[in-house]
Design a protein around this motif. Structure first.
Motif, PDB file in Angstrom:
ATOM      1  N   GLN A 757      21.643   3.178  15.578  1.00 21.45           N
ATOM      2  CA  GLN A 757      21.106   4.530  15.475  1.00 21.45           C
ATOM      3  C   GLN A 757      21.204   5.004  14.026  1.00 21.45           C
ATOM      4  O   GLN A 757      22.231   4.832  13.379  1.00 21.45           O
ATOM      5  CB  GLN A 757      21.903   5.491  16.367  1.00 21.45           C
ATOM      6  CG  GLN A 757      22.132   4.985  17.787  1.00 21.45           C
ATOM      7  CD  GLN A 757      20.895   5.109  18.647  1.00 21.45           C
ATOM      8  OE1 GLN A 757      19.871   5.573  18.157  1.00 21.45           O
ATOM      9  NE2 GLN A 757      20.980   4.714  19.894  1.00 21.45           N
ATOM     10  N   ASP A 758      20.149   5.653  13.543  1.00 21.12           N
ATOM     11  CA  ASP A 758      20.199   6.169  12.173  1.00 21.12           C
ATOM     12  C   ASP A 758      20.967   7.478  12.160  1.00 21.12           C
ATOM     13  O   ASP A 758      20.821   8.316  13.031  1.00 21.12           O
ATOM     14  CB  ASP A 758      18.797   6.356  11.596  1.00 21.12           C
ATOM     15  CG  ASP A 758      17.934   7.289  12.418  1.00 21.12           C
ATOM     16  OD1 ASP A 758      17.902   7.103  13.644  1.00 21.12           O
ATOM     17  OD2 ASP A 758      17.305   8.182  11.840  1.00 21.12           O
ATOM     18  N   VAL A 759      21.809   7.647  11.140  1.00 18.90           N
ATOM     19  CA  VAL A 759      22.649   8.827  11.000  1.00 18.90           C
ATOM     20  C   VAL A 759      21.988   9.764  10.019  1.00 18.90           C
ATOM     21  O   VAL A 759      21.725   9.406   8.872  1.00 18.90           O
ATOM     22  CB  VAL A 759      24.060   8.445  10.514  1.00 18.90           C
ATOM     23  CG1 VAL A 759      24.928   9.680  10.399  1.00 18.90           C
ATOM     24  CG2 VAL A 759      24.689   7.452  11.482  1.00 18.90           C
ATOM     25  N   ARG A 760      21.708  10.992  10.484  1.00 18.93           N
ATOM     26  CA  ARG A 760      21.012  11.958   9.641  1.00 18.93           C
ATOM     27  C   ARG A 760      21.986  12.664   8.719  1.00 18.93           C
ATOM     28  O   ARG A 760      23.192  12.465   8.762  1.00 18.93           O
ATOM     29  CB  ARG A 760      20.273  12.971  10.519  1.00 18.93           C
ATOM     30  CG  ARG A 760      19.190  12.348  11.371  1.00 18.93           C
ATOM     31  CD  ARG A 760      18.356  13.458  11.957  1.00 18.93           C
ATOM     32  NE  ARG A 760      19.160  14.325  12.796  1.00 18.93           N
ATOM     33  CZ  ARG A 760      19.051  14.368  14.118  1.00 18.93           C
ATOM     34  NH1 ARG A 760      18.189  13.607  14.724  1.00 18.93           N
ATOM     35  NH2 ARG A 760      19.799  15.183  14.828  1.00 18.93           N
ATOM     36  N   GLU A 761      21.436  13.570   7.900  1.00 22.59           N
ATOM     37  CA  GLU A 761      22.252  14.264   6.899  1.00 22.59           C
ATOM     38  C   GLU A 761      23.288  15.169   7.534  1.00 22.59           C
ATOM     39  O   GLU A 761      24.296  15.491   6.919  1.00 22.59           O
ATOM     40  CB  GLU A 761      21.354  15.080   5.967  1.00 22.59           C
ATOM     41  CG  GLU A 761      20.488  14.212   5.070  1.00 22.59           C
ATOM     42  CD  GLU A 761      19.594  15.048   4.183  1.00 22.59           C
ATOM     43  OE1 GLU A 761      19.690  16.277   4.252  1.00 22.59           O
ATOM     44  OE2 GLU A 761      18.827  14.470   3.413  1.00 22.59           O
ATOM     45  N   ASP A 762      23.056  15.639   8.781  1.00 26.94           N
ATOM     46  CA  ASP A 762      24.042  16.533   9.392  1.00 26.94           C
ATOM     47  C   ASP A 762      25.193  15.759  10.004  1.00 26.94           C
ATOM     48  O   ASP A 762      26.066  16.333  10.624  1.00 26.94           O
ATOM     49  CB  ASP A 762      23.384  17.424  10.450  1.00 26.94           C
ATOM     50  CG  ASP A 762      22.793  16.627  11.609  1.00 26.94           C
ATOM     51  OD1 ASP A 762      22.853  15.388  11.550  1.00 26.94           O
ATOM     52  OD2 ASP A 762      22.296  17.252  12.549  1.00 26.94           O
ATOM     53  N   GLY A 763      25.194  14.421   9.849  1.00 30.58           N
ATOM     54  CA  GLY A 763      26.327  13.637  10.288  1.00 30.58           C
ATOM     55  C   GLY A 763      26.239  13.175  11.723  1.00 30.58           C
ATOM     56  O   GLY A 763      27.139  12.536  12.234  1.00 30.58           O
ATOM     57  N   ARG A 764      25.122  13.472  12.421  1.00 29.35           N
ATOM     58  CA  ARG A 764      25.000  13.068  13.811  1.00 29.35           C
ATOM     59  C   ARG A 764      23.959  11.962  13.943  1.00 29.35           C
ATOM     60  O   ARG A 764      22.948  11.962  13.275  1.00 29.35           O
ATOM     61  CB  ARG A 764      24.584  14.240  14.688  1.00 29.35           C
ATOM     62  CG  ARG A 764      25.566  15.396  14.656  1.00 29.35           C
ATOM     63  CD  ARG A 764      25.105  16.460  15.611  1.00 29.35           C
ATOM     64  NE  ARG A 764      25.955  17.631  15.525  1.00 29.35           N
ATOM     65  CZ  ARG A 764      25.810  18.705  16.280  1.00 29.35           C
ATOM     66  NH1 ARG A 764      24.862  18.750  17.162  1.00 29.35           N
ATOM     67  NH2 ARG A 764      26.612  19.736  16.131  1.00 29.35           N
ATOM     68  N   ALA A 765      24.206  11.039  14.839  1.00 32.05           N
ATOM     69  CA  ALA A 765      23.203  10.032  15.145  1.00 32.05           C
ATOM     70  C   ALA A 765      22.115  10.680  15.988  1.00 32.05           C
ATOM     71  O   ALA A 765      22.310  11.716  16.606  1.00 32.05           O
ATOM     72  CB  ALA A 765      23.832   8.873  15.896  1.00 32.05           C
ATOM     73  N   VAL A 766      20.933  10.059  15.984  1.00 31.69           N
ATOM     74  CA  VAL A 766      19.838  10.595  16.780  1.00 31.69           C
ATOM     75  C   VAL A 766      20.225  10.617  18.253  1.00 31.69           C
ATOM     76  O   VAL A 766      19.940  11.541  18.981  1.00 31.69           O
ATOM     77  CB  VAL A 766      18.569   9.753  16.566  1.00 31.69           C
ATOM     78  CG1 VAL A 766      17.469  10.204  17.498  1.00 31.69           C
ATOM     79  CG2 VAL A 766      18.112   9.871  15.137  1.00 31.69           C
ATOM     80  N   GLU A 767      20.929   9.588  18.721  1.00 32.67           N
ATOM     81  CA  GLU A 767      21.454   9.561  20.074  1.00 32.67           C
ATOM     82  C   GLU A 767      22.951   9.362  19.990  1.00 32.67           C
ATOM     83  O   GLU A 767      23.494   9.080  18.924  1.00 32.67           O
ATOM     84  CB  GLU A 767      20.805   8.429  20.879  1.00 32.67           C
ATOM     85  CG  GLU A 767      19.284   8.573  21.008  1.00 32.67           C
ATOM     86  CD  GLU A 767      18.674   7.391  21.727  1.00 32.67           C
ATOM     87  OE1 GLU A 767      19.427   6.604  22.316  1.00 32.67           O
ATOM     88  OE2 GLU A 767      17.447   7.268  21.683  1.00 32.67           O
ATOM     89  N   GLU A 768      23.626   9.484  21.097  1.00 30.48           N
ATOM     90  CA  GLU A 768      25.084   9.337  21.089  1.00 30.48           C
ATOM     91  C   GLU A 768      25.454   7.924  20.672  1.00 30.48           C
ATOM     92  O   GLU A 768      24.944   6.945  21.197  1.00 30.48           O
ATOM     93  CB  GLU A 768      25.633   9.628  22.491  1.00 30.48           C
ATOM     94  CG  GLU A 768      27.136   9.485  22.580  1.00 30.48           C
ATOM     95  CD  GLU A 768      27.629   9.755  23.990  1.00 30.48           C
ATOM     96  OE1 GLU A 768      28.823   9.605  24.220  1.00 30.48           O
ATOM     97  OE2 GLU A 768      26.786  10.092  24.836  1.00 30.48           O
ATOM     98  N   VAL A 769      26.358   7.795  19.702  1.00 32.27           N
ATOM     99  CA  VAL A 769      26.820   6.495  19.222  1.00 32.27           C
ATOM    100  C   VAL A 769      28.182   6.234  19.828  1.00 32.27           C
ATOM    101  O   VAL A 769      29.120   6.982  19.606  1.00 32.27           O
ATOM    102  CB  VAL A 769      26.911   6.475  17.679  1.00 32.27           C
ATOM    103  CG1 VAL A 769      27.491   5.162  17.203  1.00 32.27           C
ATOM    104  CG2 VAL A 769      25.528   6.662  17.084  1.00 32.27           C
ATOM    105  N   ARG A 770      28.276   5.184  20.606  1.00 34.06           N
ATOM    106  CA  ARG A 770      29.547   4.842  21.237  1.00 34.06           C
ATOM    107  C   ARG A 770      30.157   3.640  20.526  1.00 34.06           C
ATOM    108  O   ARG A 770      29.479   2.685  20.199  1.00 34.06           O
ATOM    109  CB  ARG A 770      29.348   4.502  22.712  1.00 34.06           C
ATOM    110  CG  ARG A 770      28.899   5.695  23.552  1.00 34.06           C
ATOM    111  CD  ARG A 770      28.804   5.303  25.012  1.00 34.06           C
ATOM    112  NE  ARG A 770      28.484   6.443  25.839  1.00 34.06           N
ATOM    113  CZ  ARG A 770      27.268   6.844  26.108  1.00 34.06           C
ATOM    114  NH1 ARG A 770      26.250   6.203  25.592  1.00 34.06           N
ATOM    115  NH2 ARG A 770      27.046   7.887  26.872  1.00 34.06           N
ATOM    116  N   SER A 771      31.450   3.679  20.315  1.00 32.23           N
ATOM    117  CA  SER A 771      32.149   2.586  19.662  1.00 32.23           C
ATOM    118  C   SER A 771      32.168   1.377  20.579  1.00 32.23           C
ATOM    119  O   SER A 771      32.239   1.486  21.797  1.00 32.23           O
ATOM    120  CB  SER A 771      33.584   2.991  19.330  1.00 32.23           C
ATOM    121  OG  SER A 771      33.584   4.140  18.531  1.00 32.23           O
TER     122      SER A 771
END
Length: 773
Positions: A757-771
């Motif tokens: 998932q690409d991480v935007r400037e606001d620090g959130r991935a477009v979808e939930e990123v699970r470890s």
């Protein structure tokens, strides 16, 4: 988004809100259940105590606690923040009750909730965070002083007045007329409240699971009952006679000011509390269940809805409460279910535990609330504002709240903060002196157009042909001052002189003497390779490697070392304690500290060709990667390991183009650890990892993505990693960095269908990123 990216798909929730969790009805995690019990045990006595401090019916505190848990907990944007009657609203509510009566105060609470809904719809929540922290801390300190002084009268057996000055004047007479029973119960409550968290040993750890506030009130109640002391106790009238909201009557401006004050205090306290809860969740150790960051606009809407319901039902104003929220997070809550369950427990207690609650002495509740008020005057906050030279703002706000009122005190604090900022912006000290033939021009403070005339006079004191050093000791320089310095430096250098500009504080843009060729570096690239400065300049001869190294070291010692010396000295004393092991490729284009915004001591970095992790037993004489993994996990205790691949990886290109029968070299022997990645890519095409917004550009990029997933599999096979994962003390992450796009991607999902998932400037991935744990 790049030009070739596909159009964005429609999401079922706003783009800046936390991802919605799948609905799971009638399922409550065990951590949420235990956290809700802990929060309930804290909320019950505090809600009664705050109602007592405001002069409202005691049932109003229970109504507000229940509504805060159920309504704000369900609708708010901070999943783990607990709302209810807050100590920060005590002074405001007490003043409203004194002026307009209880039912009109409930009506004002409803209007304040509507105002919060309007502000939430306008999406101005983040604007509240622009208020100076010194003003906010001063407001809370002033409210704390007011609460403590008022409750001291009840602790001594009397009744408080409506103003701080009146309470202070009446205090000597109250001390002379002590009520021994009330003082005894208050002293017992304070003793238990302070001593309970300090019980040492294993027994203390077990006992501290019971909240100190509950122990203090329960102990005083039991003692009063066993000794038969005669003193005022909690009086909860029948719910059938409970007063609901009424329309406020009085001057329109007065009502508007009351609504504005309630809205301001409720909103600022709730929004700051949501931000603080996010920090507590991020700092929580152990296995992390995904908890979305707070959506502040939604939090404002949830608080507004809660105030409307609470006021309509005859409850106190509602806001986020720091004590209950921190208890909720520290108890391991993982969703908003804990907050809502605590509200259910308050409803049950209000309906079924009335006979028990009516045994609580009022002096015990007053002592509890007085302790809360005293703690609102935080020594940590005072030290912080002193260090940032904002103690004047803090003091003005505190005294204004105490002697004038909350809204007036906040307005006074804001005015002092603005005046102080203007003073700092306009006050600049510029001196000139000569030492051993070198002319020093020292600028202390912010360098703006207002200081340009004095700066120009100081610079013209430097003789032609002399060496000058201009030291900028500030954090801001506007365009007029920058151009003035540039023009003087150019003219001085043209007349045979030399000039050096240096900044002692980070954030000041400084200019080195003009180089012989045009430098393409930008202010954001002080780390950039100096060879890049003259790329494309045919006349610029290539400098010897030793000269480049010496020039880089000299630049570090001159510009960077003064800024990081204190931090590195601390790390040298305390040793390294990095939070994560970052395993990536040796490619020179990957600057780990830049793409992770990290600094000294943050990352334990291991780099090799192809970001490969040899499986255990296959190192064949090269244990360097395995040794680094063992040291990071067993000795340093890192909490996460990240494997980071990148676009255009030469190692992956070499794997794809390798021909059988080629002579074996050290590079070929090392790259054999990437053969499982090649085999994985040649397997099931549906199981290949992919990018969220586009297909891999070519086979090399596909192999780069697959290699990250494969190396995570190798990583799990190491004994130290397997043990840490089983204990829940370690997380594994996959990352891909596209060099040309300067875009980072995080690996999400498990098993088939893994997506970067690409991480935007606001620090959130477009979808939930699970470890990948």
């Amino acid at each position: 988004m790049s030009a070739c990216a596909p159009p964005r798909t429609q999401h079922p929730h706003p783009p800046h809100s936390p991802p919605r969790a799948p609905r799971r009805r009638f399922l409550v995690a065990g951590a949420d259940l235990s956290a809700s019990v802990a929060v309930f045990l804290i909320a019950l006595p505090l809600s009664l105590g705050i109602a007592l401090a405001t002069g409202a019916p005691l049932q109003a505190g229970l109504v507000a606690a229940a509504v805060g848990g159920l309504v704000a907990g369900r609708l708010g944007g901070s999943p783990l923040q607990v709302s209810g009657p807050a100590a920060g609203l005590t002074v405001v509510t007490a003043d409203l009750i004194h002026r307009y009566g209880w039912q009109a105060t409930c009506g004002i609470t409803v209007l304040a909730g509507m105002a919060q809904l309007g502000l939430g719809c306008l999406r101005v929540a983040r604007g509240a965070l622009a208020v100076s922290p010194a003003v906010v801390h001063g407001m809370l300190a002033g409210i704390g002083v007011t609460i403590a002084v008022a409750q001291l009268h009840i602790v001594l057996g009397g009744s408080p007045d409506s103003s701080v000055l009146a309470n202070l004047r009446a205090l000597p007479a109250q001390v002379a007329d002590l009520h021994p029973a009330a003082v005894t119960m208050s002293a017992l409550t304070l003793t238990l409240l302070l001593a309970w968290p300090r019980i040492p040993g294993r027994l203390g750890r077990l006992l501290r699971r019971v909240p100190a506030a509950l122990v203090a009130v329960a102990g005083a109640t039991a003692t009063a009952g066993l000794t038969g002391l005669t003193l005022p106790r909690v009086d909860l009238p029948s719910w059938s006679s409970h007063a609901l909201a009424g329309l406020p009557e009085g001057p329109v401006l007065g009502i508007a000011a009351a609504v504005l004050t309630t809205t301001l205090v409720c909103s600022v306290q709730s929004l700051l509390g949501a931000v603080a809860v996010d920090k507590l969740v991020a700092a929580r150790t152990g296995p992390q269940t995904h908890v979305g960051r707070s959506d502040l606009d939604r939090e404002l809407l949830g608080q507004g809805a809660a105030n409307i319901v609470s006021g309509a039902l005859g409850g106190l104003p509602v806001a986020g409460v720091a004590v209950r929220s921190s208890a909720n997070v520290n108890s391991g809550a993982v969703s908003r279910n804990s907050t809502m369950l605590h509200g259910v427990f308050v409803v049950v207690a209000a309906l079924l535990m009335v006979p028990l609650l009516e045994q609580i002495p009022l002096a015990s509740l007053a002592a509890l609330v007085m302790a809360v008020g005293i703690r609102m005057v935080s020594l940590h906050h005072i030290r912080t504002v002193t260090r940032h030279r904002e103690v004047l703002v803090y003091a003005a706000t505190t005294l204004g709240v105490v002697f004038l009122g909350v809204l007036e005190g906040v307005a006074l604090g804001v005015a002092v903060a603005v005046a102080l900022a203007l003073h700092r912006l306009a006050h600049t000290r510029i001196t000139h002196e000569e030492k051993e033939g070198v002319h020093h021009v020292h600028v202390r403070g912010q360098l703006t157009f207002l200081a340009v005339p004095r700066l120009s006079r100081a610079l013209h004191l430097v003789p032609q042909g002399a060496h000058a050093v201009v030291e900028l000791d500030g954090s801001f320089m506007d365009h007029a001052a920058y151009e003035s310095l540039q023009d003087w430096q150019s003219a001085h250098t043209a007349r045979g002189g030399s000039a050096e500009l240096a900044g002692r504080r980070s954030g000041v843009r400084t200019v080195d003497p003009a180089p012989p060729a045009v430098c393409r570096c930008r202010p954001w690239t002080p780390w950039r390779n100096h060879q890049a400065c003259f790329a494309g300049t045919p006349s610029a001869p290539a400098a010897p490697a030793a000269q480049e190294l010496a020039r880089g070291i000299s630049s570090f010692q001159r510009n960077t070392a003064p800024l990081v010396r204190a931090e590195l000295a601390r790390l040298a004393r305390e040793g390294q304690r990095p939070a994560q092991l970052f395993l990536t490729c040796a490619d020179s284009r990957l600057v780990t500290s830049m793409i992770t915004s990290s600094g000294p001591g943050d990352l334990f970095v291991v780099r090799n060709v192809g970001n490969l992790v040899p499986p255990p037993g296959e190192e064949h004489g090269d244990d360097s990667v395995a040794a680094a993994i063992e040291y990071a996990v067993e000795v340093l205790g890192v909490r996460s390991i990240t494997v980071c691949g990148h676009s255009g990886c030469g190692a992956m290109q070499a794997l794809l183009t390798a021909e059988p029968g080629e002579p074996e070299t050290p590079l070929k022997r090392w790259l054999r650890h990437g053969l499982p990645s090649l085999a994985r890519m040649d397997g099931d095409r549906r199981a290949r990892p992919r990018l969220a917004r586009r297909e891999p550009a070519d086979a090399v990029e596909q192999l780069c993505l697959t290699n990250v997933v494969q190396q995570l599999e190798h990583l799990r096979a190491h004994d130290s990693v397997a043990r840490a994962l089983a204990a829940g003390a370690l997380e594994l992450h996959g990352m891909y960095f596209h060099v040309g796009e300067a875009q980072a991607y995080l690996l999400g999902g498990t098993g088939d269908g893994q997506v970067f998932q690409d991480v935007r400037e606001d620090g959130r991935a477009v979808e939930e990123v699970r470890s990948l744990v």
